[in-house]
Write an enzyme that holds these catalytic residues in place. Structure first.
Site, PDB file in Angstrom:
ATOM      1  N   ARG A 124       0.844  -1.191   0.000  1.00  0.00           N
ATOM      2  CA  ARG A 124       0.000   0.000   0.000  1.00  0.00           C
ATOM      3  C   ARG A 124       0.876   1.236   0.000  1.00  0.00           C
ATOM      4  O   ARG A 124       1.695   1.437   0.897  1.00  0.00           O
ATOM      5  CB  ARG A 124      -0.937   0.005   1.207  1.00  0.00           C
ATOM      6  N   HIS A 158      -3.450  10.836   1.033  1.00  0.00           N
ATOM      7  CA  HIS A 158      -3.075  10.522   2.421  1.00  0.00           C
ATOM      8  C   HIS A 158      -2.566  11.816   3.079  1.00  0.00           C
ATOM      9  O   HIS A 158      -1.381  11.947   3.381  1.00  0.00           O
ATOM     10  CB  HIS A 158      -2.012   9.420   2.420  1.00  0.00           C
ATOM     11  N   GLU A 200      -8.050   7.631   6.465  1.00  0.00           N
ATOM     12  CA  GLU A 200      -8.453   8.063   7.810  1.00  0.00           C
ATOM     13  C   GLU A 200      -8.954   9.507   7.857  1.00  0.00           C
ATOM     14  O   GLU A 200      -8.287  10.380   8.422  1.00  0.00           O
ATOM     15  CB  GLU A 200      -7.277   7.948   8.776  1.00  0.00           C
ATOM     16  N   ASN A 243      -7.939   0.476   9.523  1.00  0.00           N
ATOM     17  CA  ASN A 243      -6.724   0.634  10.338  1.00  0.00           C
ATOM     18  C   ASN A 243      -7.058   0.461  11.811  1.00  0.00           C
ATOM     19  O   ASN A 243      -7.981   1.103  12.318  1.00  0.00           O
ATOM     20  CB  ASN A 243      -6.133   2.043  10.167  1.00  0.00           C
ATOM     21  N   TYR A 294      -5.001   0.214  15.682  1.00  0.00           N
ATOM     22  CA  TYR A 294      -3.745   0.233  16.430  1.00  0.00           C
ATOM     23  C   TYR A 294      -3.892  -0.183  17.882  1.00  0.00           C
ATOM     24  O   TYR A 294      -3.103  -0.934  18.403  1.00  0.00           O
ATOM     25  CB  TYR A 294      -3.108   1.634  16.380  1.00  0.00           C
ATOM     26  N   GLU A 328      -3.736  -0.956   7.910  1.00  0.00           N
ATOM     27  CA  GLU A 328      -2.674  -0.534   8.833  1.00  0.00           C
ATOM     28  C   GLU A 328      -2.870  -1.225  10.177  1.00  0.00           C
ATOM     29  O   GLU A 328      -3.998  -1.345  10.658  1.00  0.00           O
ATOM     30  CB  GLU A 328      -2.672   0.979   9.081  1.00  0.00           C
TER      31      GLU A 328
END
Ligand code: BGC
Length: 498
Positions: free
Chosen positions: A95, A140, A185, A325, A327, A397
């Protein structure tokens, strides 16, 4: 011991009623990066200035180490090294993102920078020659500066500027790209960039601009999705998605208030953007909360822009798959005595009403950005499946942050990786969530936005002191390589009754 041996042997069988430790055979594996964070070459080869160039140069004090992405990992010049790293990793997807101002220096198609176009054609071609399918994020966070000067994501005109840019990308690179992602995002850009002000462009109006940015980004995404569908789908048969993100929130206690706070935490990141796309319109809980507070605050309209019915239809259903994504996880409880401030403070934080905390037992990444809570990814994936109609999900991600001085023997990153992959497997096999690939953040150390080079997410170390930007794989790179090669996770027993 005997039981463990039996389990281990059963786990090597791909589908077993007792345990499962292997991924589906067609699973996609790879790593992610973004243009501003790795490319460098900020003002050469015809590239125009973007908001991150301007922000880091004008306000170095806003970046932890005062640095910028002028050179970053120099991937503009060293992209073949990156491709080699991916190839040795065994990745079948990568990506990357396109730099809008490298392709269109002033943001508009009046001036197309051929050198920038060639750079991406060379990169995409090199990937495909090595059997690595590119996953391309069109945007991005690095908005061309001239578009920011006309209001950026607070000016609805941006929707058409973005759509024209996306259209050009589809026409230039469509034959080389199967997986497109429109935006990365949106909540992070709309909150950190237009609400908290820690990211470019540095605005601090979270009670209004964050929502206006959400509104324009959703429309931009939807128009670009439809442009591909109407004009390019038949020719190239690619897929278009969007990257959404959320932290996972667990209620701090069993109380209903804490359960509501935890649900709010997810709704105000994932619901805000996912509901309009997967279901239609903003989540009702957000419409009601901002509407009520706006009225109590004496405003004659809600601070949340209202979609027309045409806009609701335009946005609804604009996905072929979802980029996701994840985390980390936090505990949630409502803000203490919120009634004392909610009538006077117009902010996203007060609207959302979540006070977050962590469990001291969770391993914290050295940067404090990420806590290792692997069950969070499974809960999060289940939330998505349940609330958005079980879409196909590409994990775009997931990764661990370390400090620059950390050793190449990054055992914490390996533990994080294994735990998150094991929980992803459970989500797939036990819960029936539709995950078809996993991309780690990040392939290489890079410019971590306001964290500068003080925060390192790479599977591969980059020596930023060295003008060659020497790349050295960390232990996690080799651990990931093993996982990809075997397509399995060891010590991960996925029992049906788990
Ligand atoms: C962003 C990346 C960033 C990463 C780690 C994500 O929010 O998409 O650009 O580097 O998280 O903070």
């Amino acid at each position: 011991m005997i039981k463990l041996v039996i389990l281990l042997s059963l786990c090597s069988i791909e589908v077993s009623s007792i345990c499962q430790s292997c991924f589906p055979t067609d699973f996609l594996w790879g790593a992610s990066t973004s243009s501003y964070q790795i490319e460098g070459a900020w003002n050469t080869s015809g590239k125009g200035e973007n908001i991150w160039d301007w922000f880091t140069h004008s306000f170095p004090e806003k970046i932890k180490d005062g640095s910028n992405g002028d050179v970053a990992a120099d991937s503009y010049n060293k992209y073949l090294d990156d491709v080699e790293l991916l190839k040795n990793l065994g990745a079948n997807v990568y990506r990357l993102s396109l730099s809008w101002s490298r392709i269109l220096p002033n943001g508009t198609v009046n001036n197309i920078n051929q050198e920038g176009v060639d750079y991406y054609i060379n990169l995409l071609t090199a990937l495909r020659e090595n059997n690595i399918e590119p996953v391309v994020t069109i945007y991005h966070w690095d908005l061309p500066l001239p578009l920011h000067e006309m209001g950026g994501w607070t000016n609805p005109l941006i929707v058409d500027f973005y759509n024209v840019y996306a259209d050009l990308c589809f026409s230039l690179f469509g034959d080389l790209v199967k997986y497109w992602l429109t935006l990365n995002e949106s909540i992070s850009q709309c909150y950190f960039g237009y609400g908290e002000g820690t990211h470019a462009p540095g605005y601090q109006e979270s009670g209004t601009l964050t929502y206006i940015c959400a509104y324009t980004q959703l429309l931009a995404h939807a128009k670009a999705y439809r442009t591909y569908n109407d004009t390019y789908k038949q020719m190239y048969n690619g897929e278009v998605g969007v990257v959404l993100v959320s932290l996972w929130y667990e209620p701090l206690t069993d109380s209903d208030e804490d359960k509501t706070a935890a649900e709010n935490g997810v709704q105000w990141a994932l619901g805000l953007f996912g509901h309009p796309i997967f279901i239609g319109n903003w989540p009702q809980v957000i419409i009601d909360r901002i509407g009520n507070l706006s009225a109590l605050q004496g405003l004659n309209a809600s601070r949340l822009p209202e979609f027309t019915s045409e806009e609701i239809e335009l946005i609804k259903g604009t996905y072929d798959y979802m980029g996701f994504n994840y985390y980390t996880t936090f505990y949630a409880t409502p803000i203490n005595n919120i009634e004392n401030i909610e009538l006077v403070v117009q902010s996203y934080g007060v609207d959302r009403n979540v006070n977050s905390s962590v469990d001291p037992a969770w391993t914290s990444s050295a940067s404090g950005l990420v806590y290792d809570v692997p069950t969070g990814i499974r809960s999060m994936l289940n939330w998505v499946a349940k609330n958005f109609g079980n879409p196909r999900i590409l994990i775009t991600e997931n990764g661990w942050a370390s400090l620059p001085e950390s050793s190449l023997n990054d055992t914490e990153r390996i533990t994080y990786l294994q735990g998150h992959l094991c929980n992803t497997l459970k989500a797939i096999y036990i819960d029936g969530v539709n995950v078809f690939g996993y991309l780690n953040w990040s392939l290489i150390d890079n410019f971590e936005w306001d964290g500068g080079y003080d925060v390192r997410f790479g599977l591969v170390e980059v020596d930023f002191e060295n003008s060659n930007r020497t790349r050295t794989p960390k232990q996690s790179y080799y651990a990931f390589q093993e996982i990809i090669k075997s397509n399995c996770i060891s010590h991960c027993f996925v029992k049906r009754d788990d």
